[in-house]
Design an enzyme around this catalytic site. Structure first.
Site, PDB file in Angstrom:
ATOM      1  N   ASP A   1      -3.396  11.708  -1.773  1.00 30.98           N
ATOM      2  CA  ASP A   1      -3.539  13.168  -1.750  1.00 30.98           C
ATOM      3  C   ASP A   1      -3.922  13.659  -3.153  1.00 30.98           C
ATOM      4  OD1 ASP A   1      -2.716  13.077   0.914  1.00 30.98           O
ATOM      5  OD2 ASP A   1      -0.602  13.226   0.377  1.00 30.98           O
TER       6      ASP A   1
ATOM      7  N   LYS B   1      -4.121  21.299  -7.883  1.00 34.00           N
ATOM      8  CA  LYS B   1      -3.573  22.314  -8.805  1.00 34.00           C
ATOM      9  C   LYS B   1      -2.811  21.641  -9.954  1.00 34.00           C
ATOM     10  CE  LYS B   1      -3.257  25.973  -5.457  1.00 34.00           C
ATOM     11  NZ  LYS B   1      -2.548  26.338  -4.252  1.00 34.00           N
TER      12      LYS B   1
ATOM     13  N   GLU C   1       0.864  -1.195   0.000  1.00 34.81           N
ATOM     14  CA  GLU C   1       0.000   0.000   0.000  1.00 34.81           C
ATOM     15  C   GLU C   1       0.893   1.235   0.000  1.00 34.81           C
ATOM     16  OE1 GLU C   1      -3.707   2.357   2.141  1.00 34.81           O
ATOM     17  OE2 GLU C   1      -2.696   0.807   3.312  1.00 34.81           O
TER      18      GLU C   1
ATOM     19  N   GLU D   1     -11.655   6.110   4.181  1.00 35.92           N
ATOM     20  CA  GLU D   1     -12.898   5.594   3.587  1.00 35.92           C
ATOM     21  C   GLU D   1     -14.024   5.617   4.614  1.00 35.92           C
ATOM     22  OE1 GLU D   1     -12.220   1.858   1.742  1.00 35.92           O
ATOM     23  OE2 GLU D   1     -14.301   1.559   1.157  1.00 35.92           O
TER      24      GLU D   1
HETATM   25  N1  SAM Z   1      -4.355   5.273   2.793  1.00 32.08           N
HETATM   26  C1  SAM Z   1      -4.795   5.863   4.038  1.00 32.08           C
HETATM   27  C2  SAM Z   1      -6.292   5.834   4.120  1.00 32.08           C
HETATM   28  O1  SAM Z   1      -6.958   5.606   3.094  1.00 32.08           O
HETATM   29  O2  SAM Z   1      -6.827   6.025   5.227  1.00 32.08           O
HETATM   30  C3  SAM Z   1      -4.239   7.280   4.224  1.00 32.08           C
HETATM   31  C4  SAM Z   1      -4.695   8.293   3.214  1.00 32.08           C
HETATM   32  S1  SAM Z   1      -3.857   9.868   3.396  1.00 32.08           S
HETATM   33  C5  SAM Z   1      -4.920  10.993   2.626  1.00 32.08           C
HETATM   34  C6  SAM Z   1      -2.559   9.736   2.186  1.00 32.08           C
HETATM   35  C7  SAM Z   1      -1.231   9.289   2.791  1.00 32.08           C
HETATM   36  O3  SAM Z   1      -0.316   9.054   1.733  1.00 32.08           O
HETATM   37  C8  SAM Z   1      -0.592  10.332   3.677  1.00 32.08           C
HETATM   38  O4  SAM Z   1      -0.308   9.766   4.957  1.00 32.08           O
HETATM   39  C9  SAM Z   1       0.667  10.740   2.949  1.00 32.08           C
HETATM   40  O5  SAM Z   1       1.735  11.083   3.810  1.00 32.08           O
HETATM   41  C10 SAM Z   1       0.958   9.505   2.128  1.00 32.08           C
HETATM   42  N2  SAM Z   1       1.710   9.786   0.902  1.00 32.08           N
HETATM   43  C11 SAM Z   1       1.384  10.681  -0.053  1.00 32.08           C
HETATM   44  N3  SAM Z   1       2.301  10.704  -1.032  1.00 32.08           N
HETATM   45  C12 SAM Z   1       3.249   9.777  -0.690  1.00 32.08           C
HETATM   46  C13 SAM Z   1       4.449   9.335  -1.296  1.00 32.08           C
HETATM   47  N4  SAM Z   1       4.882   9.868  -2.445  1.00 32.08           N
HETATM   48  N5  SAM Z   1       5.171   8.374  -0.679  1.00 32.08           N
HETATM   49  C14 SAM Z   1       4.742   7.843   0.506  1.00 32.08           C
HETATM   50  N6  SAM Z   1       3.615   8.231   1.132  1.00 32.08           N
HETATM   51  C15 SAM Z   1       2.872   9.188   0.545  1.00 32.08           C
END
Ligand code: SAM
Length: 215
Positions: free
Chosen positions: A117, A121, A43, A194
């Protein structure tokens, strides 16, 4: 998800038996880390890790690796992990952009992208985990018959992905704009985000991606 800096988070992660400290050393030999040849699923952006830890509990014959780039977020996952008896899951505190430095071609069988994320933009489009740049990274490590599963409540990111992924030469095998009312929901494991967004009434989108015929 970005939590405030937590003092000691880096030190806790650096000494955790659940976090692989030098993943580059295991490129091509992750089966030795797990002590078996079971398939490996990752994941990307696991957050606090509820989803991947539940999968690991449900599927002891699959090996899981959770990737999270922020130590303050991963720390929460480690706290949860400490209460579980599992030998099929490890975590990496890395930027997923570098995954091809840590996994050999074909070493990964499935990649999960959950509530990534959105980076709305245009100038940040390359940071989206479904952008052509990231798809090229997954291409380097995913098995020939491997798949990518992507869930989000963000319709902008989902619509972007529906266009960008086939343009990058991949195939969208299935998709839904309302997972929880779709046959694709069978066996669904909820993530933290979710749970939160669906309880607010947001429909959850999901797509399953495989290599196109020319990949
Ligand atoms: N997957 C989890 C959920 O659905 O509850 C967390 C979602 S959260 C919005 C997105 C997570 O992805 C964040 O904790 C962020 O730090 C991580 N993340 C975003 N870009 C990343 C990257 N390039 N490498 C590692 N982690 C990343």
């Amino acid at each position: 998800m970005r939590l405030r800096h937590i003092p000691g988070a880096e030190e806790t992660i650096a000494s955790s038996p659940y976090v692989i400290q030098e993943p580059a050393l295991h490129k091509g030999s992750w089966n030795q880390v797990f002590g078996n040849t079971n398939p490996i699923e990752i994941e990307v952006g696991m957050g606090k890790g509820r989803f991947i830890m539940e999968l690991a509990q449900k599927n002891p014959h699959i090996n899981y690796i959770g990737i999270e780039r922020y130590s303050s977020v991963l720390l929460r996952g480690l706290q949860k992990r400490a209460g579980l008896e599992l030998d099929n899951i490890y975590f990496l505190c890395i930027d997923a952009k570098a995954m091809a430095d840590y996994f050999a071609p074909g070493e990964v069988n499935r990649i999960y992208l959950n509530f990534s994320d959105p980076w709305p933009k245009d100038r940040h489009a390359r940071r989206r985990l479904t952008s052509p740049d990231f798809m090229a990274v997954y291409d380097q490590i995913l098995a020939r018959d491997g798949v990518i599963e992507f869930k989000t409540d963000n319709r902008g990111l989902f619509d972007y992905s529906l266009e960008a992924i086939p343009q990058a030469g991949w195939q969208i095998k299935a998709h839904t704009f309302d997972l929880h009312h779709s046959p694709m929901n069978e066996g669904n494991v909820m993530t933290e985000y979710e749970e939160k967004f669906s309880s607010m009434g947001n429909p959850i989108c999901k797509m399953v991606i495989s290599r196109g015929c020319h990949r």
